[in-house]
Design an enzyme around this catalytic site. Structure first.
Site, short mmCIF file in Angstrom:
data_model
loop_
_atom_site.label_atom_id
_atom_site.label_comp_id
_atom_site.label_asym_id
_atom_site.label_seq_id
_atom_site.Cartn_x
_atom_site.Cartn_y
_atom_site.Cartn_z
N LYS A 11 0.84 -1.19 0.00
CA LYS A 11 0.00 0.00 0.00
C LYS A 11 0.88 1.25 0.00
O LYS A 11 2.05 1.22 0.39
CB LYS A 11 -0.94 0.03 1.21
CG LYS A 11 -0.28 0.16 2.59
CD LYS A 11 0.08 1.59 3.00
CE LYS A 11 0.83 1.61 4.31
NZ LYS A 11 1.48 2.91 4.58
N PRO A 95 9.29 -4.04 -0.58
CA PRO A 95 10.45 -3.61 0.21
C PRO A 95 10.18 -3.70 1.71
O PRO A 95 9.06 -3.51 2.18
CB PRO A 95 10.64 -2.15 -0.23
CG PRO A 95 10.06 -2.09 -1.60
CD PRO A 95 8.89 -3.04 -1.58
N ALA A 97 10.64 -2.64 5.72
CA ALA A 97 10.78 -1.40 6.53
C ALA A 97 10.72 -0.18 5.63
O ALA A 97 11.59 0.69 5.67
CB ALA A 97 12.08 -1.42 7.34
N ALA A 98 9.66 -0.13 4.82
CA ALA A 98 9.61 0.85 3.73
C ALA A 98 8.42 1.79 3.79
O ALA A 98 8.29 2.67 2.95
CB ALA A 98 9.59 0.10 2.39
N GLY A 99 7.51 1.60 4.74
CA GLY A 99 6.30 2.42 4.76
C GLY A 99 5.25 1.95 3.78
O GLY A 99 4.35 2.71 3.40
N ALA A 101 3.60 -1.20 4.30
CA ALA A 101 2.80 -2.21 5.02
C ALA A 101 3.09 -3.64 4.56
O ALA A 101 2.20 -4.48 4.57
CB ALA A 101 1.30 -1.90 4.90
N GLY A 102 4.33 -3.91 4.18
CA GLY A 102 4.67 -5.25 3.73
C GLY A 102 4.41 -6.31 4.78
O GLY A 102 3.81 -7.36 4.50
N GLY A 103 4.84 -6.06 6.02
CA GLY A 103 4.63 -7.02 7.10
C GLY A 103 3.16 -7.19 7.43
O GLY A 103 2.67 -8.31 7.63
N SER A 105 0.64 -6.60 5.41
CA SER A 105 -0.04 -7.24 4.28
C SER A 105 0.21 -8.75 4.29
O SER A 105 -0.69 -9.55 4.01
CB SER A 105 0.43 -6.62 2.97
OG SER A 105 -0.37 -7.06 1.90
N ASP A 137 -2.40 -1.41 10.66
CA ASP A 137 -2.60 -1.47 9.21
C ASP A 137 -3.28 -2.76 8.75
O ASP A 137 -3.74 -2.86 7.61
CB ASP A 137 -1.26 -1.36 8.46
CG ASP A 137 -0.74 0.08 8.37
OD1 ASP A 137 -1.56 1.00 8.58
OD2 ASP A 137 0.45 0.26 8.09
#
Length: 288
Positions: A11, A95, A97-99, A101-103, A105, A137
């Protein structure tokens, strides 16, 4: 069912405002979140023995309870008292720790996948209610799309998707701690706040220019001071024809919105040439 495949989409925040810090330490936000076409893939498989096994192709990621995937799986399996085990295989593209919301999601995709794999019977609302226990998130990531997000991020109102556009997403070779950014944000000192209501109205009118004109993220007041490369990326994207560019979430990822695909490709090439970012994507909004 023995095996389920899920996609976890990244996101961006096309507008992010922080209204106040609550007595419980959380920050009250008002932001517009948008799914983009960058995703991780997860495969979930039943195992005869108990426990949660996580495997991933990215050596930077933990494969124990330090990973939200494991905590999400544990939460649902304990709730439903599942005696069997699960093996989860993660192919990582978003990516870290990128802002973006990978973790969160990945955790949301895990919850959706387990719900199907073990026929748990949870509704989307149920998964969102459980997910917010793990991260603000996650309720959004359960459903994705274009959403007005309020409260600590768990109060969601669907909005019309933005008109099609080309995105250049650039993540510099730095990792940013969300806790650090929010911990150093002085809400009471903020002078400028993005016009989130105006952006929502522009979305309802299909007005991409109106959306771009209102892009803003108050967390830049913290992150950009620490990492000036974020401003360098934003400025280069605008010079290369972006209608606007913004840091996503707590950063450091920057995205630029382009109406011309050739300009987007040229901007990505310029980013690489200037060595401003380690991960660069040319993509678009993802319609859920």
């Amino acid at each position: 069912m023995q095996r389920v495949e899920e996609r976890a989409y990244a996101k961006i925040n096309i507008g992010l405002d922080v209204l106040r810090r609550r007595p419980d330490g959380y920050h009250e936000v008002k932001m517009i979140m948008q799914t983009v076409d960058i995703c991780d893939d997860l495969v979930l498989e039943r195992t005869s023995g108990p426990g949660i096994q996580l495997k991933t192709d990215n050596v930077q990621l933990p494969t124990n309870r330090d990973n939200l995937i494991c905590r999400a799986a544990e939460l649902l399996m304990e709730e439903k008292k599942i005696a069997e085990g699960v093996k989860i295989t993660l192919t990582k593209r978003i990516p870290i720790a990128a802002g973006m919301a990978g973790g969160s999601s990945d955790a949301a995709a895990t919850m959706r996948g387990l719900n199907a794999l073990f026929d748990m019977g949870y509704s989307e609302k149920d998964l969102q209610r459980l997910g917010v226990k793990l991260g603000a998130d996650i309720p959004y990531c359960i459903v994705g799309g274009t959403m007005l997000s309020e409260g600590i991020g768990e109060i969601l109102t669907p909005l019309p998707a933005p008109p099609k556009a080309h995105l250049v997403v650039a993540k510099p070779d730095i990792n940013v701690s969300t806790a650090f950014v929010y911990g150093n944000l002085h809400v009471e000192r903020l002078k400028d706040h993005p016009d989130i209501d105006g952006m929502a109205k522009a979305l309802s009118q299909g007005d991409l220019q109106g959306v771009c004109e209102r892009m803003g993220n108050v967390l830049e007041t913290v992150t950009v001071k620490e990492y000036p490369v974020i401003d360098q990326i934003k400025n280069l994207m605008r010079e290369m024809g972006a209608a606007n560019a913004l840091m996503s979430g707590s950063g450091p990822t920057v995205f630029g919105i382009f109406t011309d695909s050739k300009q987007a490709q040229a901007a990505a090439a310029a980013m690489e040439e200037h060595a401003l970012a380690g991960q660069i994507f040319v993509t678009g909004f993802y319609a859920v």
